[in-house]
Structures are given as structure tokens and as C-alpha cells.
Design an enzyme around this catalytic site. Structure first.
Site, PDB file in Angstrom:
ATOM      1  N   ASP A   1     -21.494  19.884  10.347  1.00  0.00           N
ATOM      2  CA  ASP A   1     -22.724  19.684  10.054  1.00  0.00           C
ATOM      3  C   ASP A   1     -23.260  21.511   9.766  1.00  0.00           C
ATOM      4  O   ASP A   1     -22.859  22.570  10.523  1.00  0.00           O
ATOM      5  CB  ASP A   1     -23.579  19.294  11.353  1.00  0.00           C
ATOM      6  CG  ASP A   1     -24.994  19.640  11.449  1.00  0.00           C
ATOM      7  OD1 ASP A   1     -25.645  18.763  10.724  1.00  0.00           O
ATOM      8  OD2 ASP A   1     -25.436  20.654  11.858  1.00  0.00           O
TER       9      ASP A   1
ATOM     10  N   GLU B   1     -17.372  17.835   6.991  1.00  0.00           N
ATOM     11  CA  GLU B   1     -16.781  19.031   7.211  1.00  0.00           C
ATOM     12  C   GLU B   1     -17.361  20.147   7.842  1.00  0.00           C
ATOM     13  O   GLU B   1     -17.463  21.272   7.757  1.00  0.00           O
ATOM     14  CB  GLU B   1     -16.243  19.581   5.994  1.00  0.00           C
ATOM     15  CG  GLU B   1     -14.821  20.257   5.724  1.00  0.00           C
ATOM     16  CD  GLU B   1     -13.869  19.341   6.537  1.00  0.00           C
ATOM     17  OE1 GLU B   1     -13.746  18.177   6.174  1.00  0.00           O
ATOM     18  OE2 GLU B   1     -13.227  19.758   7.580  1.00  0.00           O
TER      19      GLU B   1
ATOM     20  N   GLN C   1     -10.453  12.401  12.539  1.00  0.00           N
ATOM     21  CA  GLN C   1     -10.654  13.284  13.556  1.00  0.00           C
ATOM     22  C   GLN C   1     -12.161  12.612  14.271  1.00  0.00           C
ATOM     23  O   GLN C   1     -12.240  12.353  15.459  1.00  0.00           O
ATOM     24  CB  GLN C   1     -11.091  14.584  13.061  1.00  0.00           C
ATOM     25  CG  GLN C   1     -11.458  15.640  14.012  1.00  0.00           C
ATOM     26  CD  GLN C   1     -11.560  17.220  13.367  1.00  0.00           C
ATOM     27  OE1 GLN C   1     -10.494  17.669  12.869  1.00  0.00           O
ATOM     28  NE2 GLN C   1     -12.688  17.387  13.194  1.00  0.00           N
TER      29      GLN C   1
END
Ligand SMILES: CCCCCCCCCCCCCCCCCC(=O)SCCNC(=O)CCNC(=O)[C@H](O)C(C)(C)COP(=O)(O)OP(=O)(O)OC[C@H]1O[C@@H](n2cnc3c(N)ncnc32)[C@H](O)[C@@H]1OP(=O)(O)O
Ligand SMILES: Cc1cc2nc3c(=O)[nH]c(=O)nc-3n(C[C@H](O)[C@H](O)[C@H](O)COP(=O)(O)OP(=O)(O)OC[C@H]3O[C@@H](n4cnc5c(N)ncnc54)[C@H](O)[C@@H]3O)c2cc1C
Length: 669
Positions: free
Chosen positions: A431, A429, A142
Site C-alpha cells: 500500500d 506490492e 503471501q
């Protein structure tokens, strides 16, 4: 007893004898069930007794050696899983106790869940069995060089070509290079790639696609694909076992049916069709992983605390009078006030993690039934708890290192590596600041809906009690009054609500909602933290309402719950005072009560960390050994360092000897 590789003498036996509770029953409370204790213990021992899974020299390996060692361990783990016909639960635990980040974490943790969550039934039937048999290895691609937090800002494109019924995946700029995905650099054959979907000349935003990256014959990158590792990371050993990678596409063609089509589809003609579901379900894999990260926080924190508590019981400094014994550092009140809140936090995160898992399952069931009403709360809870627990855990591991004095700084203490492996959890996953701002946004929305009479539910239900909570005053009169759960809950609810309402009022004074939100964002972060801490405290109290069996177990958990809550109250006293929830006197009484609770934990401290049931292999710390035989282990460990392979170091002839000779000449002058 889990110390499969511990010695004969138990230097901590005296500490264990002072416990006021049944440690085996506490193991059940910690693990969740007797079955969970048994299976954890069995998998931990299986790993600890297998020489392939040794990790005592891991921090001394070069990057290449470490990566190869990770491949070896992953392959061996898979072999054992197949040979022993382990269940999925057992296999997951075996991988956990192998304790070395690697491509398998992303394969099982993100690639497979992304296909299961976003693929159609047909796509799942095709891809999941191959992934389950390791015929393909997948990662989750991603993040890009230019954008991570801002998912909508990703630049990779997937343009539909109706002539060939294919998508053309392309990296138009340097900043669109995929950057960070774990397992991508060297191991993965496939990826779930997030790219902007373009069809019939229109950009429909980010969607997921399954893309093959490497040949299944010789592992070489497929035409049009550039792949590599992004380079060494923080700390020795640690996360360097992972091949976080870079990926560029040069007009790579994939069949149309490799777009993950559960939420939206592109037809043979190129028409974009979006199902009647919220777009945010595209972020489902992230919600799933954030939930697992909360469970991991209690694992990492309990591990650090276990090391620090055991070592603090062994380590002695000062206090010797007339040749008498010195004081165990665990007896110093300062050591207790730094360590016991971390012990309490480990238990708190364990229980809130358990609850979050339940919430996630519940939301998933509702989604299946096309009820999307709980999605915003699921997002806020997973984002907020991921953020608060990972930040606190990273800080706590570092605090545990300091609590172990100089020896904590040695790799053999296990703490530097644990910190280095753990600290990126504050960033990956999502910040932690970005995620807390998502929680704040949810809170502001909830507050604004209060005026219209909409009753908040779930974790924001307390906000419905706004009339009372905005003006209530704590009735605490004595230190002992702080042991009343209702007294604690009331001030945590009042603090969270008042902070949220203050923010909402200040935002409403700004020229626009957006400007107000931006200007007030530091306050909004604190408001989000207050709300999340309330959730953790509440879930700990709710856990205490459950049937907890075993002599003294409930009492210990009650103490830890009170410590967790009152420690937060002490740490964030400014919030409680400035919102008028308590008086300075009540704040002082809370602190007085904390001191008493620490004294009650002291004789139970070692047993409370024994209840985590960690093997010496998993802890990988000479300071945290089950038997407490710290000094011989420290001494022996030093000799394993490659520097000690020779008495005279490499480089002596070239760089030390000439220097020493030159100094000799100097002194003759
Ligand atoms: C020695 C020891 C050894 C130990 C060994 C241990 C082994 C360790 C192994 C470790 C393995 C770890 C693997 C690590 C994996 C990391 C993988 C990644 O990072 S992967 C990459 C991870 N990357 C990231 O996490 C990127 C973070 N960024 C994002 O998630 C998004 O860009 C965003 C949320 C920030 C903005 O979203 P955006 O759409 O631009 O904009 P808006 O804000 O305008 O929101 C619009 C609406 O959507 C709503 N909504 C939002 N999200 C969700 C949701 N999830 N659901 C539902 N709803 C959601 C939102 O509330 C709003 O609602 P409303 O108000 O309109 O009603
Ligand atoms: C070890 C590790 C493993 C990873 N694994 C993967 C993986 O497998 N797959 C994958 O796709 N990605 C992975 N990532 C990438 C990770 O998800 C991103 O790094 C993360 O989402 C943060 O994004 P960023 O790097 O763009 O940070 P940035 O957003 O650039 O953050 C920089 C700073 O800006 C601040 N900031 C950003 N936006 C805002 C805002 N709106 N308001 C206020 N402050 C803001 C942040 O708080 C931070 O202080 C991994 C990262 C790491 C470190």
C-alpha cells in the site's frame, strides 16, 4: 511510424509538421537504445497483426468469457514465443503488448523471481526449468484475508514434522486464508506460499515454501487444499481477466526440501539455521517487483497522455468567428497546464525507472559479494518511487479521461479500462501509504545519524550539506532564473531536508520515538514525498548530462524536465514557502516560467507522444488513434455494443411496453 492499424489519412499531419525535433531520435531517448526501439516495435507489430490478440470487444465480455479469452491469449503467446524462438527480452515485450493481465504475469513476475532469489542452487535447478517450460504454473501467495500490509502478522503455519521429514502447511483461522494472489484462483498448479515456520516448538516467523496446489493430470485441487476465485473487481474488462484467488490448507504435507532455503534452513533433525544475511532479504521479491512497477508507471502514464494529447489536437470547441475554424482544445491554456505536466511526468518516470533498474542491478551485485550496506537505500528507493509514481499515474489517467471530455468516459476511449487496470498498483506490492512510511523511517534514521557525523551517501547525500541547506535562500530574481538546474535542485534539496529535520525535531519532543512517529505520520508522508520527488527531478537532470543525440531532442527534454520540476514546485508551493526555501514572489516567477514552457511544448506535443511509439492496438483507444480519424471510429464503435444487436431491446415486451400502455391509460383519466 508505429500505427500498423491506422487509416490512410493523417489528420494530425499538420501537428506533426510543427515539431522542432527529430522524432526518431526521441524514440531512441525514450526507449533507451536503437535496439530497444527496434525490438519494441517488432513485438508490438507482431501482437497487433495477430487476430487472436484482438481486444476491441474485451469490455463487453462476461467474466467467464474474459477469463477464457485470457487463457487463450496466454497459450497463443506462448506458442508464438516457442515457434519464433523469441529471446527472453522479446518474450517479455510480446506479453506486455498482449496487454491483458493474467496468470502469466505472476508466473514470470513473482513465482520465478521468488525461487531464483530465495531458493538454493539445487532448488533452482529443480524448479526453474519446469517453470521456464510451463510444465508447472506458479503464483505468489503471501497476502491473507486478515493481513496484507503487515507481513509479520500472517497466520498460515508450516510446522516441521521430523518423523516424516515434512512440513505440515495449515490455515488455522478464516483470516489466514490466502486471499488476492493473482493466478491462484483457477490457473496455478504451484505457489510460493509464505507461512510461519514452526520447528521444535518455536515460531521462527515468515518463510517461503513451494507448494503444489493442483494435480498435473486433471488440474483438480490436491487433498486438503481449498481453492477458488475471490470474485469480480472494479471496472469492466480490466483486472477481471486475472483470477485472484483464495486458498486454504488443511494440514497439507510437503517435503522439507520445498522450504526455500537460501537464507535459512531447517535440518533433517529440525534445527533452524539462519545464514549470516539480513532477514530482510526474505522481502527481496517485493523489492524486485516494486522496481518493475516504476517502469510500468511510465508505460501506463505515457499511454493515457498519448490518447489525451492526440485527441486534444483533434477536438475543437468554441472560438469560431464568422464561420472560421473553431479552437483545438489543445490550444486552451487550461488544457495545456493540466496535460503538459503529465506529459513531462511520463518522461520523468521513464528515466527514473531506468535509473532504478540500474540501482537494483548494482545492489544485487553487491549482495552477491556479501555487501549489504546499500540494502536500506534500495528498499527506500523502490518503496518510495513505487508509491509516488503509481499514485501520480493513477490520478493522471483519470485526469486524462476528464481532459477528453464526455468521450473519455466511453470504454472505447481506452481510458476507463486503463484506469481500472492501473489503479490497484497503488495498493498491490505494498500500500502506497505504508511504503511511504518506510521511506520516512529511513529518512528519520539518516537525519538522526547526521549528528554523529556519519556522511549520508547515495540519494541522501544531499543531507550531508545540512549547514548550507537549512539556511540558504534561493537567488532566483527573474522567471528565466528558474531554468537553471542548480537553482531548482537547491530548492528541492532544501525543501526535502527541512521537512525531514522538522519531523525529526517534532518526534524528539514526543514521550517516545514510536508515539512521535505515529503522531507525526501525516507530516512524515509529505516529507517522504518531498524526498522522492527530489530523486525524480535529480535523475531527470542527470539524464540530460548524458550523450543525447538527434536534432532538438535535448532541448525538448530540457523543457520537459523544467516543466516537471516547476509544476511540482507550483503544486507543493505550501511546502516551499512554509520551509522558507523560496519567497511568494519567486513562487510566482516559477509559475510565469511554467506558462512559457507550455507554449514551447505546444507545437511539439503530438510528436512528443508519437515518440512513445505505441501501436493503435496497444493504445486501444478510438480517441488516441495515430491518424486522428476519431469521429468515424467513435461512430462505428458504438454499433458494436451488444445493446445494438437488436433495434428493439430485450425486455421491451415485459418492462417497457406495459409501462407505456399504463401511462396512456393515465393520461386518459
Ligand atoms: C487495459 C490495460 C491493460 C494493461 C495490462 C498490464 C498488465 C498488468 C499486469 C499487472 C501484474 C501486476 C501484478 C501485481 C502483483 C502484486 C503482488 C503483490 O501484491 S504480492 C504482496 C505484496 N505485499 C506487500 O508489499 C506487503 C507490504 N508490507 C511489507 O513489505 C512489510 O510488512 C513492511 C515493510 C511494511 C514492514 O516490514 P516488517 O519487517 O514487519 O517491519 P519493519 O517496518 O519494522 O522493518 C524492519 C526492517 O526491515 C527493513 N525492510 C522492510 N522491508 C524491506 C525490504 N523489502 N528490503 C529491505 N529492507 C526492508 C526496514 O527498513 C526495517 O529496517 P530497520 O529500520 O530496522 O533498519
Ligand atoms: C489487484 C491486486 C492484486 C494482488 N496480487 C497479489 C498477489 O499476487 N499476491 C499476494 O500475495 N498479494 C496480492 N495482492 C495483495 C496486496 O499486496 C495487498 O492488498 C496490499 O499489500 C495491501 O495490503 P492490505 O490489503 O492488507 O491493505 P491494508 O493494510 O488493510 O490497508 C487498508 C488501509 O490501512 C492503511 N494502513 C495499513 N497499515 C497502516 C499503517 N501501518 N499506517 C498507516 N496506515 C496503514 C492503508 O494505507 C490503507 O488505507 C493483490 C492486491 C490487489 C488489489
Amino acid at each position: 511510424m508505429a500505427a500498423v492499424d491506422g487509416g490512410e489519412v493523417d489528420h494530425l499531419a499538420g501537428e506533426r509538421a510543427t515539431a522542432h525535433f527529430d522524432v526518431d531520435a526521441m524514440k531512441v531517448a525514450w526507449a533507451g537504445s536503437r535496439h530497444a526501439v527496434e525490438v519494441n516495435d517488432r513485438m508490438a507489430r507482431l501482437v497487433a497483426s495477430d487476430p487472436v490478440f484482438r481486444k476491441d470487444t474485451r469490455t463487453m465480455l462476461s467474466r467467464k468469457e474474459l477469463f477464457k479469452d485470457t487463457l487463450k491469449k496466454a497459450a497463443h503467446a506462448w506458442k508464438r514465443i516457442v515457434e519464433l524462438r523469441l529471446t527472453e527480452e522479446e518474450a517479455n515485450l510480446l506479453r506486455l503488448y498482449v496487454d491483458q493481465p493474467g496468470y502469466v504475469d505472476l508466473h514470470w513476475g513473482m513465482f520465478v523471481p521468488a525461487i531464483k532469489g530465495q531458493g538454493t542452487e539445487e532448488q533452482q535447478k529443480k524448479w526453474v526449468p519446469m517453470a521456464y517450460k510451463f510444465q508447472i504454473i506458479g503464483c505468489y501467495a503471501q497476502t491473507e484475508l486478515g493481513h496484507g500490509s503487515n507481513v509479520q502478522g500472517l497466520e498460515t503455519t508450516a510446522t516441521f514434522d521430523p518423523n516424516t521429514d515434512e512440513f505440515v502447511v495449515h490455515s488455522p483461522t478464516l483470516t489466514s486464508s490466502k486471499w488476492w494472489p493473482g493466478g491462484l484462483g483457477k490457473a496455478s498448479t504451484h505457489a510460493v506460499v509464505y507461512a510461519r515456520l514452526i520447528t521444535q516448538g518455536k515460531d521462527y516467523g515468515i518463510h517461503g515454501f513451494i507448494v503444489q496446489l493442483r494435480s498435473l493430470d486433471d488440474h483438480s485441487p490436491l487433498p486438503g487444499i481449498t481453492l477458488g476465485d475471490i470474485g469480480g473487481k472494479f471496472g469492466s474488462g480490466a483486472y477481471n481477466s486475472m483470477d485472484n484467488g483464495v486458498l486454504r490448507f488443511d494440514h497439507v504435507r510437503i517435503p522439507r526440501d520445498q522450504m526455500l532455503m537460501r537464507l535459512s534452513q531447517v535440518t533433517r533433525e529440525g534445527k533452524y539455521v539462519h545464514s549470516d544475511v539480513p532477514k530482510q532479504l526474505l522481502y527481496g521479491t517485493m523489492v524486485y517487483v516494486r522496481q518493475t512497477i516504476v517502469a510500468d508507471a511510465s508505460k501506463a502514464l505515457s499511454r493515457a497522455v498519448c490518447i489525451a494529447v492526440r485527441y486534444s489536437a483533434i477536438r475543437k470547441q468554441f472560438g469560431s468567428q464568422a464561420g472560421g475554424p473553431e479552437t483545438q482544445v489543445l490550444n486552451y491554456k487550461t488544457q495545456q497546464s493540466r496535460l503538459f505536466p503529465l506529459l513531462a511526468s511520463a518522461y520523468a518516470y521513464r528515466f527514473v525507472g531506468e535509473w532504478l533498474k540500474w540501482l537494483y542491478t548494482d545492489v544485487m551485485q553487491k549482495l552477491e559479494a556479501k555487501d549489504y550496506s546499500t540494502l536500506p537505500e534500495a528498499h527506500a528507493c523502490t518503496a518510495g518511487l513505487k508509491s509516488v509514481t503509481t499514485s501520480a499515474t493513477a490520478d493522471a489517467i483519470e485526469e486524462c479521461r476528464k481532459l477528453c471530455g464526455g468521450h473519455g468516459y466511453l470504454n472505447s476511449s481506452g481510458l476507463p479500462e486503463l484506469f481500472a487496470v492501473y489503479v490497484p498498483a497503488c495498493t498491490y506490492e505494498g500500500d502506497n501509504v505504508v511504503l511511504l512510511l518506510q521511506v520516512a523511517r529511513f529518512l528519520m534514521k539518516t537525519v538522526s545519524q547526521l549528528a554523529s557525523g556519519k556522511q549520508p551517501v547515495g540519494t541522501t547525500a544531499y543531507m550531508g550539506n545540512i549547514q548550507y541547506l537549512m539556511q540558504c535562500k534561493s537567488a532566483v530574481n527573474t522567471a528565466g532564473d528558474w531554468l537553471n538546474p542548480a537553482a531548482i535542485k537547491e530548492v528541492f534539496e532544501a525543501r526535502a531536508l527541512r521537512m525531514a529535520v522538522n519531523c525529526a525535531q517534532n518526534i524528539s519532543k514526543a514521550p517516545s520515538q514510536e508515539e512521535g512517529f505515529s503522531e507525526l505520520s501525516p507530516d512524515l508522508l509529505e516529507s517522504a514525498v518531498a524526498h522522492v520527488q527530489l530523486i525524480i527531478v535529480t535523475k531527470f537532470f542527470e539524464k540530460l548530462q548524458q550523450d543525447i543525440i538527434g536534432h532538438g531532442v535535448k532541448e525538448q527534454l530540457q523543457n520537459l524536465c523544467n516543466i516537471y520540476a516547476l509544476f511540482l514546485l507550483h503544486k507543493h508551493l505550501g511546502d516551499f514557502l512554509s520551509t522558507g526555501c523560496i519567497t511568494p514572489k519567486q513562487g510566482a516567477l516559477a509559475n510565469e516560467q511554467l506558462g512559457r514552457l507550455y507554449a514551447q511544448v505546444r507545437p511539439n506535443a503530438v510528436a512528443l507522444v508519437d515518440a512513445f511509439d505505441y501501436t493503435d492496438h496497444y493504445l486501444s483507444s478510438v480517441l488516441g488513434r495515430y491518424d486522428g480519424d476519431v469521429y468515424p471510429a467513435l461512430y462505428a464503435e458504438a454499433w458494436k455494443d451488444p445493446l445494438n444487436e437488436t433495434v428493439i431491446p430485450d425486455g421491451y415486451q415485459e418492462h417497457l411496453r406495459p409501462l407505456l400502455k399504463q401511462q396512456l391509460k393515465f393520461s386518459r383519466l
